[in-house]
Design a protein around this motif. Structure first.
Motif, mmCIF file in Angstrom:
data_model
loop_
_atom_site.group_PDB
_atom_site.id
_atom_site.type_symbol
_atom_site.label_atom_id
_atom_site.label_comp_id
_atom_site.label_asym_id
_atom_site.label_seq_id
_atom_site.Cartn_x
_atom_site.Cartn_y
_atom_site.Cartn_z
ATOM 1 N N VAL A 40 -26.967 27.058 -31.450
ATOM 2 C CA VAL A 40 -27.524 26.121 -32.435
ATOM 3 C C VAL A 40 -26.377 25.377 -33.137
ATOM 4 O O VAL A 40 -25.652 25.938 -33.947
ATOM 5 C CB VAL A 40 -28.417 26.858 -33.451
ATOM 6 N N LYS A 42 -26.544 22.521 -34.960
ATOM 7 C CA LYS A 42 -26.914 21.641 -36.084
ATOM 8 C C LYS A 42 -25.806 21.622 -37.136
ATOM 9 O O LYS A 42 -25.197 22.668 -37.402
ATOM 10 C CB LYS A 42 -28.228 22.112 -36.709
ATOM 11 N N ASN A 63 -31.877 20.906 -34.972
ATOM 12 C CA ASN A 63 -33.128 20.920 -35.741
ATOM 13 C C ASN A 63 -33.532 19.543 -36.258
ATOM 14 O O ASN A 63 -34.605 19.418 -36.840
ATOM 15 C CB ASN A 63 -33.073 21.953 -36.870
ATOM 16 N N ILE A 87 -35.415 22.683 -32.224
ATOM 17 C CA ILE A 87 -35.934 23.898 -32.870
ATOM 18 C C ILE A 87 -36.467 23.624 -34.268
ATOM 19 O O ILE A 87 -36.977 24.526 -34.914
ATOM 20 C CB ILE A 87 -34.840 25.000 -32.909
ATOM 21 N N MET A 169 -42.733 30.380 -30.763
ATOM 22 C CA MET A 169 -41.507 30.505 -31.554
ATOM 23 C C MET A 169 -41.875 30.978 -32.944
ATOM 24 O O MET A 169 -42.919 30.584 -33.471
ATOM 25 C CB MET A 169 -40.827 29.131 -31.625
ATOM 26 N N LEU A 171 -40.147 32.143 -37.007
ATOM 27 C CA LEU A 171 -39.068 32.293 -37.985
ATOM 28 C C LEU A 171 -39.595 33.283 -39.030
ATOM 29 O O LEU A 171 -40.354 32.892 -39.907
ATOM 30 C CB LEU A 171 -38.849 30.957 -38.698
ATOM 31 N N MET A 201 -32.266 35.145 -34.434
ATOM 32 C CA MET A 201 -31.183 34.265 -34.877
ATOM 33 C C MET A 201 -29.925 35.127 -35.029
ATOM 34 O O MET A 201 -29.893 36.261 -34.573
ATOM 35 C CB MET A 201 -31.586 33.577 -36.187
ATOM 36 N N SER A 202 -28.897 34.575 -35.679
ATOM 37 C CA SER A 202 -27.617 35.298 -35.743
ATOM 38 C C SER A 202 -27.756 36.729 -36.251
ATOM 39 O O SER A 202 -27.103 37.634 -35.746
ATOM 40 C CB SER A 202 -26.629 34.540 -36.644
ATOM 41 N N HIS A 203 -28.604 36.938 -37.252
ATOM 42 C CA HIS A 203 -28.620 38.267 -37.889
ATOM 43 C C HIS A 203 -29.645 39.225 -37.276
ATOM 44 O O HIS A 203 -29.643 40.396 -37.617
ATOM 45 C CB HIS A 203 -28.884 38.114 -39.391
ATOM 46 N N ARG A 217 -31.929 31.972 -30.681
ATOM 47 C CA ARG A 217 -31.373 30.747 -31.269
ATOM 48 C C ARG A 217 -30.252 31.133 -32.233
ATOM 49 O O ARG A 217 -30.516 31.610 -33.331
ATOM 50 C CB ARG A 217 -32.470 29.991 -32.022
ATOM 51 N N GLY A 219 -26.777 30.239 -34.297
ATOM 52 C CA GLY A 219 -25.896 29.204 -34.832
ATOM 53 C C GLY A 219 -24.642 29.774 -35.451
ATOM 54 O O GLY A 219 -23.556 29.755 -34.862
ATOM 55 N N SER A 220 -24.765 30.325 -36.665
ATOM 56 C CA SER A 220 -23.573 30.696 -37.432
ATOM 57 C C SER A 220 -22.735 31.781 -36.758
ATOM 58 O O SER A 220 -21.514 31.797 -36.932
ATOM 59 C CB SER A 220 -23.973 31.105 -38.852
ATOM 60 N N ARG A 226 -22.382 27.295 -42.052
ATOM 61 C CA ARG A 226 -22.662 25.853 -42.234
ATOM 62 C C ARG A 226 -22.590 25.518 -43.702
ATOM 63 O O ARG A 226 -23.056 26.290 -44.528
ATOM 64 C CB ARG A 226 -24.082 25.521 -41.743
HETATM 65 C C1 LIG Z 1 -30.545 27.024 -37.951
HETATM 66 C C2 LIG Z 1 -31.587 27.664 -37.136
HETATM 67 C C3 LIG Z 1 -31.277 28.767 -36.316
HETATM 68 C C4 LIG Z 1 -29.902 29.405 -36.249
HETATM 69 O O1 LIG Z 1 -29.650 30.141 -37.406
HETATM 70 P P1 LIG Z 1 -28.358 31.094 -37.547
HETATM 71 O O2 LIG Z 1 -28.747 32.043 -38.612
HETATM 72 O O3 LIG Z 1 -27.236 30.204 -37.921
HETATM 73 O O4 LIG Z 1 -28.147 31.753 -36.247
HETATM 74 C C5 LIG Z 1 -32.298 29.286 -35.553
HETATM 75 N N1 LIG Z 1 -33.547 28.776 -35.570
HETATM 76 C C6 LIG Z 1 -33.868 27.720 -36.334
HETATM 77 C C7 LIG Z 1 -35.256 27.203 -36.296
HETATM 78 C C8 LIG Z 1 -32.900 27.129 -37.144
HETATM 79 O O5 LIG Z 1 -33.238 26.077 -37.900
#
Ligand SMILES: *Cc1c(COP(=O)(O)O)cnc(C)c1O
Length: 228
Positions: A40, A42, A63, A87, A169, A171, A201-203, A217, A219-220, A226
């Motif tokens: 990710v 973004k 995103n 995403i 998907m 969150l 996600m990352s955590h 997904r 990112g960090s 970020r």
């Molecule tokens: C930013 C984002 C992620 C990634 O998040 P991290 O905690 O940086 O891994 C995953 N999914 C969605 C929908 C996001 O907006």
């Protein structure tokens, strides 16, 4: 040079994440190849993304349609085998741009959007894989289809609109155990015959893999924090 140091750390973090995915898959008897890492990117500019591309990663998530449209067409000219995932939320007035750029859209969350995606794919002669975003925690501020409306929504996409939904998907709410939400999404997807599960996600991606994620997904954990 500072930029070299940070390039090296981005690549070592990418490799660390790939190792962790492999290990998590191994612990639950899954094949690592069945789990797609979406990096990710973004908020990160092309300069930060390039070392990750050079290290071989080809699947990326963004995103925001506008940000992605500003950044990815130039990179795609260099790396033709890129796979781009949207995403984040999609407004119907951005559907044309989204269909032109993205290969997978994770945020289908209303029939009007499903119809617009179907129409635009036909217009552009593109096929985009669509996932439905599920609001597993029924949070009022979050988009996504509520779990008890999902079967009907998927049926309407399929039968009335003619848009195939490939997966789900979610969150999870920030202060809850994500495992409960991943398990719920897995159950809902299985009941509807959906093969793709975009969760983790990352955590929490290791938990998501244990519960059946086919896409994580991240990112960090790859690009660093970020400043949004
Ligand atoms: C930013 C984002 C992620 C990634 O998040 P991290 O905690 O940086 O891994 C995953 N999914 C969605 C929908 C996001 O907006």
């Amino acid at each position: 040079m500072a930029s070299e140091v940070s390039e090296a750390s981005v690549v070592s973090r990418l490799n660390g994440v790939l190792q962790e995915i492999k290990a998590a898959a191994g612990r639950c008897g899954r094949h690592p190849a069945d789990i797609t890492l979406i990096a990710v990117s973004k908020t990160f500019a092309a300069d930060a993304i390039r070392p990750v591309l050079e290290a071989g990663q080809r699947v990326f998530g963004e995103n925001r349609v506008q940000e992605a449209t500003d950044k990815w067409p130039a990179l795609r000219a260099e790396y033709e085998d890129l796979v781009l995932h949207l995403i984040g939320p999609l407004q119907t007035n951005k559907v044309r741009q989204a269909v032109a750029l993205f290969d997978v859209i994770h945020s289908v969350d209303r029939l009007k959007l499903a119809q617009a995606l179907k129409d635009e794919c036909e217009r552009q002669g593109r096929s985009v894989r669509c996932l439905v975003q599920v609001n597993t925690g029924a949070e009022p501020q979050k988009s996504g289809i509520l779990p008890d409306q999902l079967d009907d929504f998927i049926g309407q996409c399929r039968d009335r609109i003619g848009l195939e939904i490939a997966g789900g998907m979610c969150l999870p709410p920030v202060n809850e155990n994500p495992a409960l939400h991943f398990a719920l999404l897995e159950k809902l997807a299985r009941r509807n015959g959906l093969s793709e599960l975009s969760m983790g996600m990352s955590h929490d991606f290791e938990t998501a893999i244990e519960l059946g994620a086919s896409m994580v997904r991240i990112g960090s954990a790859i690009f660093g924090p970020r400043d949004e």
